[in-house]
Design a protein around this motif. Structure first.
Motif, short mmCIF file in Angstrom:
data_model
loop_
_atom_site.label_atom_id
_atom_site.label_comp_id
_atom_site.label_asym_id
_atom_site.label_seq_id
_atom_site.Cartn_x
_atom_site.Cartn_y
_atom_site.Cartn_z
N LEU A 1 29.48 63.74 16.80
CA LEU A 1 30.89 63.91 17.11
C LEU A 1 31.69 63.67 15.83
CD1 LEU A 1 32.98 64.46 19.33
CD2 LEU A 1 33.03 62.01 19.79
N ARG A 2 32.38 64.71 15.37
CA ARG A 2 33.18 64.62 14.15
C ARG A 2 34.66 64.76 14.49
NH1 ARG A 2 31.89 68.94 10.23
NH2 ARG A 2 31.15 70.18 12.00
N SER A 3 35.44 63.92 13.86
CA SER A 3 36.89 63.95 14.06
C SER A 3 37.56 64.06 12.69
CB SER A 3 37.36 62.68 14.77
OG SER A 3 38.77 62.62 14.82
N ALA A 4 38.41 65.06 12.51
CA ALA A 4 39.08 65.29 11.23
C ALA A 4 40.59 65.26 11.44
CB ALA A 4 38.64 66.62 10.64
N PHE A 5 41.23 64.38 10.69
CA PHE A 5 42.68 64.23 10.77
C PHE A 5 43.31 64.64 9.44
CE2 PHE A 5 40.92 61.06 13.60
CZ PHE A 5 41.76 61.07 14.70
N ARG B 1 27.08 59.65 15.01
CA ARG B 1 25.80 60.32 15.23
C ARG B 1 24.89 59.47 16.10
NH1 ARG B 1 26.06 60.50 9.75
NH2 ARG B 1 24.15 59.27 9.54
N LEU B 2 24.14 60.13 16.97
CA LEU B 2 23.17 59.48 17.84
C LEU B 2 21.85 60.21 17.73
CD1 LEU B 2 23.60 58.31 21.49
CD2 LEU B 2 21.81 59.94 20.96
N THR B 3 20.76 59.47 17.55
CA THR B 3 19.42 60.06 17.46
C THR B 3 18.46 59.23 18.30
OG1 THR B 3 19.83 60.92 15.24
CG2 THR B 3 17.54 60.72 15.92
N ASP B 4 17.68 59.90 19.14
CA ASP B 4 16.71 59.24 20.00
C ASP B 4 15.49 58.79 19.19
OD1 ASP B 4 15.71 58.24 22.32
OD2 ASP B 4 15.48 60.16 23.34
N GLU B 5 14.65 57.99 19.83
CA GLU B 5 13.45 57.49 19.17
C GLU B 5 12.45 58.60 18.92
OE1 GLU B 5 12.01 54.70 22.04
OE2 GLU B 5 10.81 56.19 23.08
N VAL B 6 11.55 58.39 17.95
CA VAL B 6 10.46 59.32 17.67
C VAL B 6 9.18 58.52 17.45
CG1 VAL B 6 11.98 61.05 16.64
CG2 VAL B 6 10.93 59.32 15.18
N ALA C 1 31.89 68.68 18.26
CA ALA C 1 30.81 67.94 18.91
C ALA C 1 29.57 68.82 19.01
CB ALA C 1 31.24 67.48 20.30
N THR C 2 28.41 68.21 18.88
CA THR C 2 27.14 68.90 19.10
C THR C 2 26.22 68.00 19.90
OG1 THR C 2 26.11 68.09 17.06
CG2 THR C 2 27.35 70.16 16.92
N TYR C 3 25.33 68.62 20.65
CA TYR C 3 24.31 67.89 21.40
C TYR C 3 23.08 68.79 21.52
CZ TYR C 3 21.55 66.07 25.24
OH TYR C 3 20.50 65.62 26.01
N SER C 4 21.90 68.19 21.44
CA SER C 4 20.67 68.96 21.63
C SER C 4 19.67 68.15 22.42
CB SER C 4 20.09 69.39 20.28
OG SER C 4 19.80 68.27 19.47
N GLU D 1 21.03 73.41 23.55
CA GLU D 1 21.87 73.01 22.41
C GLU D 1 23.31 73.37 22.70
OE1 GLU D 1 18.13 74.12 19.48
OE2 GLU D 1 19.80 75.51 19.80
N LEU D 2 24.20 72.52 22.27
CA LEU D 2 25.63 72.71 22.54
C LEU D 2 26.41 72.44 21.26
CD1 LEU D 2 28.19 72.88 24.45
CD2 LEU D 2 27.94 70.41 24.71
N ALA D 3 27.36 73.30 20.96
CA ALA D 3 28.31 73.08 19.86
C ALA D 3 29.70 73.42 20.38
CB ALA D 3 27.96 73.94 18.66
N ALA D 4 30.64 72.51 20.19
CA ALA D 4 32.01 72.70 20.67
C ALA D 4 32.99 72.32 19.58
CB ALA D 4 32.26 71.87 21.93
N SER D 5 34.08 73.05 19.51
CA SER D 5 35.14 72.76 18.55
C SER D 5 36.48 72.84 19.27
CB SER D 5 35.10 73.76 17.39
OG SER D 5 36.11 73.47 16.45
N TRP D 6 37.33 71.85 19.05
CA TRP D 6 38.62 71.79 19.75
C TRP D 6 39.69 71.33 18.77
CZ3 TRP D 6 40.23 67.42 23.62
CH2 TRP D 6 41.48 67.73 24.18
N ARG D 7 40.68 72.18 18.55
CA ARG D 7 41.83 71.79 17.76
C ARG D 7 42.83 71.13 18.71
NH1 ARG D 7 43.82 73.60 12.84
NH2 ARG D 7 42.57 75.50 12.87
#
Length: 667
Positions: free
Chosen positions: A578-582, A595-600, A543-546, A528-534
């Motif tokens: 992936l979230r972008s805030a202005f 948002r991206l979600t794989d099949e289940v 951004a997050t990915y799992s 799992e990955l969580a990143a934040s960049w100003r």
């Protein structure tokens, strides 16, 4: 495997240029020269890593210094997400699987085993457990706290059983509301759209004397139906209303008291596929569930020093659900004591005791009955945790365990060991090993469910059903590689044993019985990955990915491939956000969420396709205390499916594209 990999690669090819295009378009429409250099949020990057969390060790710790995979949804995140329900907010957390079954039902889990009746996730509201012992899950439709009153949502991925007990197997979600002192004055928000057809919240906070603050609130929501697979409107609309208050009092310099209550009434439509022993055997039935839930909580806290404290919490919880397939009334009382103290300068110890009693009355229907329609359950618990500073401010070792006694399996011991190393302020490494259990629910012990009455199929609970077990291993790394950027990564490997499946081949004419057994084991692993960049003062990316891989094996000759397949493939292997805030000047916010979600695979072995979608929100501060916002959700498709319910045959519907407007006035 090759087909799934190819699918994900195709999604990557699509989403990467799309996300880049979104941000380039925003930059082109709103160039830097047109933007005021104001803070995107009230928190700097350093402040974000120093957010205080309490759900990991039942004490305040900075987010940067916890030896767990922790993620915090702040009030700023809630406001700017455009989400209107708590399950939808959880979509921004890596490792959390959220899927909508119909307009008012969700499947929510952490690190796999997803489903409407997910049993390996503990959800708390201000320290009050909101799961039902009926199936060890959560009625998400009744969790209707005003989002404006939530201070933060703490999400702990991985076992939290050493602190919180059984069923905190794969994670803990703690919803923490604001202190009444932080909500003085009035707030009114209202809006509506094509899916959220009408909603509103009214809140007022005031001081009572010098040392006491009070908040009263009321909330209403009317949500329209989802969409059937053929494009027609479904029978799954819902309405709900919530009211309550919270009072916080500073009794003395060292003592504080919190008293709060919340009551929710709701009406939830659904369509079920039911079975009868007489023709036409299978038929479709529209139904409406009436549900009430209410609780009262009191918590006393005493500060003995900067590191020593006492707390005593009591709550009473009641709910009543009148469902077509089962009626349930439940009363729960819970008492919890906690003591924190330091031992010398290098040890910080937290210990506590707890007792819970839950009593239910279950209404028998032609589909579900229980051998004991009325039952009371006791739960006794104790825990202790010792945090030892091996090298102060550099290397900390934590060891702890919880011991519980329940009426079904007796004593359960759930230990945990953690190590966190901070060689420099920019780098933190941690590791954890835990044991956790899911104790049997009321349904797993005593249900008789006529799953297919036309064919005489019946699922039976079993007095011999044991606790499901997991041994979990975790590694984590947090870093600030460059100024104004943080990255948080976690790797995990879980070994499960005694998992729930059905036992076939027990004929008792004219009914074919399928008792629940513990005849499956397996493992899950992932990252799992969580990143934040100003990027600039006016632009932040998050951004997050799992990645999740589940492998399950049947034991003792079991042939229950449906439940094995559901456990292995019922949660998406890949998820991304992936979230972008202005901030556009001082008065306009623009938020984009991809948002991206794989099949289940559902329990009937059908495949639900993966999807890529996006939300957008524009908010204008028309006056100092007045905000107008417009939100579009699930914008990339007219509709898409996300999940099909297991066991209870609710007809799943698809999530439509939606838009709503909102007005918020503070006074």
């Amino acid at each position: 495997m090759k087909q799934k990999t190819a699918l994900f690669q195709r999604k990557q090819k699509f989403t990467q240029p799309l996300s880049l295009s979104l941000f380039l378009l925003s930059a082109a429409l709103f160039p830097a020269s047109a933007l005021a250099e104001t803070d995107l949020t009230n928190l700097s990057m350093e402040d974000l890593m120093n957010i205080q969390v309490t759900s990991v060790s039942r004490k305040q710790q900075s987010l940067a210094n916890v030896a767990s995979a922790a993620f915090v949804i702040t009030q700023e995140d809630i406001q700017r997400s455009g989400s209107t329900t708590i399950p939808d907010l959880l979509r921004m957390v890596p490792g959390v699987q959220v899927a909508k079954i119909d307009a008012n039902k969700w499947a929510v889990s952490i690190r796999g085993f997803n489903g409407r009746f997910a049993t390996k996730l503990l959800v708390l509201k201000d320290g009050r457990s909101v799961y039902t012992p009926l199936f060890s899950g959560v009625y998400w439709d009744s969790l209707d706290t005003p989002l404006e009153d939530i201070e933060r949502i703490e999400v702990i991925r991985g076992p939290g059983a050493a602190m919180w007990g059984a069923n905190a197997v794969n994670g803990v979600i703690n919803i923490i509301t604001k202190n009444a002192a932080d909500t003085k004055g009035g707030l009114i928000s209202t809006g509506g759209g094509n899916e959220e057809q009408g909603f509103g919240t009214a809140r007022y906070g005031t001081s009572i004397g010098k040392n006491t603050d009070l908040r009263v609130f009321a909330k209403y929501g009317n949500s329209g139906p989802g969409v059937q697979e053929n494009g027609n409107s479904a029978h799954d609309a819902w309405q709900r209303g919530t009211f309550g208050f919270r009072m916080d009092s500073r009794i003395s310099e060292n003592d504080s008291l919190t008293l709060q209550t919340e009551h929710t009434n709701g009406s939830f439509d659904e369509t079920l596929q039911l079975f009868s022993p007489t023709p036409p055997n299978a038929f479709i039935q529209n139904s409406t569930t009436q549900a009430y839930s209410g609780n009262v909580l009191a918590r006393w806290q005493r500060s003995l020093s900067d590191t020593d404290s006492l707390s005593l919490q009591f709550y009473y919880d009641r709910y009543d659900r009148d469902m077509l397939v089962l009626g349930e009334k439940r009363d729960t009382i819970d008492l919890d004591f906690q003591h924190r103290f330091s031992l010398g300068q290098l040890q910080d110890i937290v210990w506590g005791l707890g007792y819970r009693y839950s009593h239910d009355k279950l209404g028998e229907t032609p589909y579900i009955r229980f051998a004991k329609p009325e039952e009371g359950l006791n739960l006794f618990s104790s825990f202790i945790q010792d945090e030892i500073s091996l090298i102060p401010d550099n290397l900390v070792f934590t060891i702890g365990s919880r011991i519980e006694y329940n009426d079904y399996t007796g004593f359960e011991i759930q230990p945990n060991g953690k190590l966190i190393w901070t060689p420099t302020p920019q780098h933190t490494f941690w590791a954890s090993v835990s044991r956790a259990v899911h104790t049997p629910s009321r349904g797993e012990q005593g249900i008789e469910y006529h799953f297919r009455r036309d064919a005489g199929f019946q699922i039976d609970g079993s007095d011999d059903f044991k606790s499901e077990e997991v041994i979990a291993y975790e590694l984590g790394y947090r870093t600030e590689p460059i100024s104004k950027m943080t990255i948080d990564t976690t790797f995990f490997y879980n070994q499960y044993d005694k998992l729930r499946v059905l036992k076939y081949g027990v004929p008792t004419f004219p009914i074919q019985r399928y008792p629940l057994t513990n005849d499956m084991h397996g493992q899950t692993y992932g990252a799992e990955l969580a990143a934040s960049w100003r990027v600039y003062d006016w632009w932040r990316l998050q951004a997050t990915y799992s990645y999740l891989r589940s492998i399950m094996y049947l034991d003792n000759g079991s042939t229950d491939e449906l439940n094995r397949s559901n456990a292995a493939d019922g949660a998406p292997r890949h998820q991304g956000s992936l979230r972008s805030a202005f901030n556009i000047g001082k008065n306009v916010d623009l938020d984009l969420w991809l948002r991206l979600t794989d099949e289940v695979k559902s329990i009937d072995s059908t495949t639900i396709p993966g999807y890529v979608t996006a939300d957008a929100r524009v908010a204008w501060k028309a006056a100092r205390n007045l905000e107008l916002s417009l939100v579009g959700r699930n914008l990339f498709q007219s509709r898409h499916p996300e999940y099909r319910a297991e066991y209870i045959n609710t007809i799943a519907t698809e999530v439509p594209r939606s838009i709503y407007g909102k007005i918020t006035w503070k006074f």
